[in-house]
Scaffold this active site. Sequence first.
Site, short mmCIF file in Angstrom:
data_model
loop_
_atom_site.label_atom_id
_atom_site.label_comp_id
_atom_site.label_asym_id
_atom_site.label_seq_id
_atom_site.Cartn_x
_atom_site.Cartn_y
_atom_site.Cartn_z
N ASP A 25 0.73 -1.24 0.04
CA ASP A 25 0.11 -0.20 -0.12
C ASP A 25 0.85 1.41 0.03
OD1 ASP A 25 -1.87 1.90 0.32
OD2 ASP A 25 -2.07 1.47 2.63
N ASN A 27 -0.37 4.49 -0.45
CA ASN A 27 -0.89 5.92 0.30
C ASN A 27 -1.54 5.80 1.78
OD1 ASN A 27 -2.99 4.38 -0.57
ND2 ASN A 27 -3.83 5.85 -1.82
N ASP A 29 -4.23 4.04 2.82
CA ASP A 29 -5.58 3.74 2.83
C ASP A 29 -5.80 2.12 3.26
OD1 ASP A 29 -4.89 2.41 0.53
OD2 ASP A 29 -6.60 3.38 -0.66
N ASP A 33 -1.63 -1.29 -3.80
CA ASP A 33 -1.95 -0.54 -4.87
C ASP A 33 -0.92 -0.41 -5.87
OD1 ASP A 33 -0.06 1.46 -3.80
OD2 ASP A 33 -1.72 2.12 -2.76
N ASP A 102 -5.01 -10.28 -15.57
CA ASP A 102 -6.00 -11.31 -15.44
C ASP A 102 -7.26 -10.99 -16.27
OD1 ASP A 102 -7.65 -13.46 -14.02
OD2 ASP A 102 -6.24 -13.02 -12.34
N ASP A 201 -9.30 -16.24 -16.63
CA ASP A 201 -10.15 -16.70 -15.78
C ASP A 201 -10.94 -17.59 -16.25
OD1 ASP A 201 -10.45 -16.27 -12.52
OD2 ASP A 201 -12.57 -15.77 -13.58
N GLU A 254 -7.04 -20.83 -16.75
CA GLU A 254 -7.11 -21.38 -15.59
C GLU A 254 -8.34 -22.31 -15.73
OE1 GLU A 254 -9.25 -20.46 -11.11
OE2 GLU A 254 -10.16 -19.64 -12.83
N HIS A 323 -4.26 -17.07 -4.98
CA HIS A 323 -4.98 -16.49 -4.16
C HIS A 323 -6.52 -17.24 -3.81
CE1 HIS A 323 -6.68 -16.11 -8.27
NE2 HIS A 323 -7.61 -15.71 -7.78
N ASP A 324 -6.48 -18.37 -4.35
CA ASP A 324 -7.79 -19.10 -4.21
C ASP A 324 -7.64 -20.18 -3.23
OD1 ASP A 324 -9.43 -17.57 -5.92
OD2 ASP A 324 -9.12 -18.89 -7.67
O1 TEU Z 1 -11.62 -19.07 -10.01
C1 TEU Z 1 -12.35 -20.02 -10.71
C2 TEU Z 1 -12.64 -21.38 -10.28
O2 TEU Z 1 -12.31 -22.05 -10.91
C3 TEU Z 1 -12.97 -21.46 -8.67
O3 TEU Z 1 -13.18 -23.11 -8.72
C4 TEU Z 1 -11.95 -21.29 -7.86
O4 TEU Z 1 -10.98 -22.52 -7.65
C5 TEU Z 1 -12.62 -20.75 -6.61
O5 TEU Z 1 -11.79 -19.96 -6.02
C6 TEU Z 1 -13.32 -21.74 -5.62
O6 TEU Z 1 -12.70 -21.60 -4.23
C7 TEU Z 1 -11.27 -17.81 -10.62
C8 TEU Z 1 -10.61 -16.84 -9.83
O7 TEU Z 1 -9.35 -17.43 -9.67
C9 TEU Z 1 -11.30 -16.56 -8.32
O8 TEU Z 1 -10.51 -15.93 -7.34
C10 TEU Z 1 -12.64 -15.89 -8.66
O9 TEU Z 1 -13.12 -15.95 -7.57
C11 TEU Z 1 -13.44 -16.76 -9.84
O10 TEU Z 1 -12.41 -17.06 -10.91
C12 TEU Z 1 -14.58 -15.69 -10.43
O11 TEU Z 1 -13.83 -14.96 -11.01
CA CA Z 2 -3.63 2.07 -1.40
#
Ligand code: TEU
Ligand code: CA
Length: 544
Positions: A25, A27, A29, A33, A102, A201, A254, A323-324
């Site tokens: 971050d 700034n 907040d 960013d 993405d 995605d 993905e 991130h998932d």
């Molecule tokens: O994830 C798509 C996806 O295939 C999901 O099954 C994913 O594994 C999900 O996180 C289940 O827990 C993508 C992105 O990576 C995810 O962050 C998004 O929330 C999703 O698409 C919708 O755009």
């Molecule tokens: Ca920020």
Amino acid sequence: MANSSTKKWWKNSIVYQIYPRSFCDSNGDGIGDIPGITSKLHYLKNLGVDILWLSPVYETPGYDNGYDISDYKKINPEFGTMEDMERLISRAKRLGIKIIMDLVINHTSDEHEWFKKAVAGDEKYKAYYYFSDGKDGKRPNNWSSFFGGKAWSKAENGQYYLHLFSKKQPDLNWHNPDVYKEVIDIMKFWLDKGIAGFRCDAINIIYKDSLKDGKRRLSLIGREHYLNTDGCHEILKRFNSDVWSKYKTFIVGEASLVTPDAAKLLSDESREELDTLFFFEHMEVDNRGIKWLKKKYRPSKLIRILDKWQNVLEVPTNYLENHDHIRSVNHYGNTQKYWEKSAKLLCGLNLTLRGIPFIYEGEEIGMTNGDFRGLRDIKDIESHNINQSMKKMLLLHSIRQRIILRTTRDNARTPVQWDDTENAGFTTGEPWIKINSNKSYINVKAEEEDNNSILNFYKQIIEFRKKSSALLDGSYRRIASPNDVFIYTRESSEERLYIYCNLTGNNKAVEFYGDKIVFGNYEENERKDIYLKPYEFRIVASNI
Ligand code: TEU
Ligand code: CA
């Protein structure tokens, strides 16, 4: 004609994924960013990163942290301005770092102009989505959503619309040529700004063959009507000939629920669709049908899965985090006694398998799952939806909390720990999500100062890899080994490497192959019948 090596300029790259909201971050907040990313480019260069993948930075109401896009040609003001984005691209370029974005095109936000016009009755835009009156006032079909619950909700116009994710994410209708034209235009807009490609995605579910009822099953009812359809292949081929081939992009898709056969059809070079893709099987190694129900993690199963996929894809992607999913040390390693050892082992594994390694922000310092105090600390829309579904099943708060805290995607979304100060050097303000208190010892600054740290291990192995023809271009072959130990060779015409990965917290007796240890956090060992220490990783070279 470009030959294969210039065409595949990305083939020997190391990719680093940034989840901008949690990276840095600038700034105060409390939200990461784009200027924050720019300020860390030298850190990334030093680490040895070649390509950055940015999770969505477009304008968004933010219900799914940017995976719900309201304008594909604008920057989320929380993250900065278009000028900030252009500056990031040009600064990165000066350092020889490419950027991929993405591309979320299965759905838009319900706050996108297209959807708002559609709901207001504009026929052109209604045809961008799936609207339906339903059957006798009931939902048009029995499909379920990836985030739990049903895949149809009612819009303000009284009609149902399809959403495979949250109800804030209406699915686009890929039968409509106008949708295709819009997306081509968006891709060109960004490629003309100098980005190098896209992470697409949920790409293998965008095209719905039919809207018939799906087979009854535990999760994702309806999937047989949209998974890897011919229509999807057709769209990818057209993207390729209309745009991607002209810009020499790097495209990674993905592909959830993908099997080896389906993956080959999506990404073999001769098919001219994706360059490569993310498969999910190793992330699901401990799932009991659905991700919220877990069984014991077995390293031998992980090995079987990784070995299988090494032999499937022409250029595999290797990743243990994003991130998932939960953090890899929690998933496949040990966060206590062997935290450091197991994080190094996972690094070694990820960076020596055949293919393109992806490192997720914070993985390089061994970040662990969030230490959330309860459901009140959880931000993720998926977790909230699942909580609601479990409430309907009358599950107690304590049980829901246990299930969600163990598996929530927020585990990987806590801010990157840059130092040990109050907000971990991530922000001077109030962070949008709780920072892990282990920032006191897991942080970039401390690890930069310690030669023996996880971070320095990453740097060393990346350097080693960049000079090794076997790791860059060599073949892969698994060698028979005791349970839970993964041994494989990587071999080019110049060198043969034996890679040893002990995926357990126990000593393991293994056979010694090769001639000399060239990499690893080992202590000197006997040449034959050696023991691998808990989570030991090593590379042994042999003269050929
Ligand atoms: O994830 C798509 C996806 O295939 C999901 O099954 C994913 O594994 C999900 O996180 C289940 O827990 C993508 C992105 O990576 C995810 O962050 C998004 O929330 C999703 O698409 C919708 O755009
Ligand atoms: Ca920020």
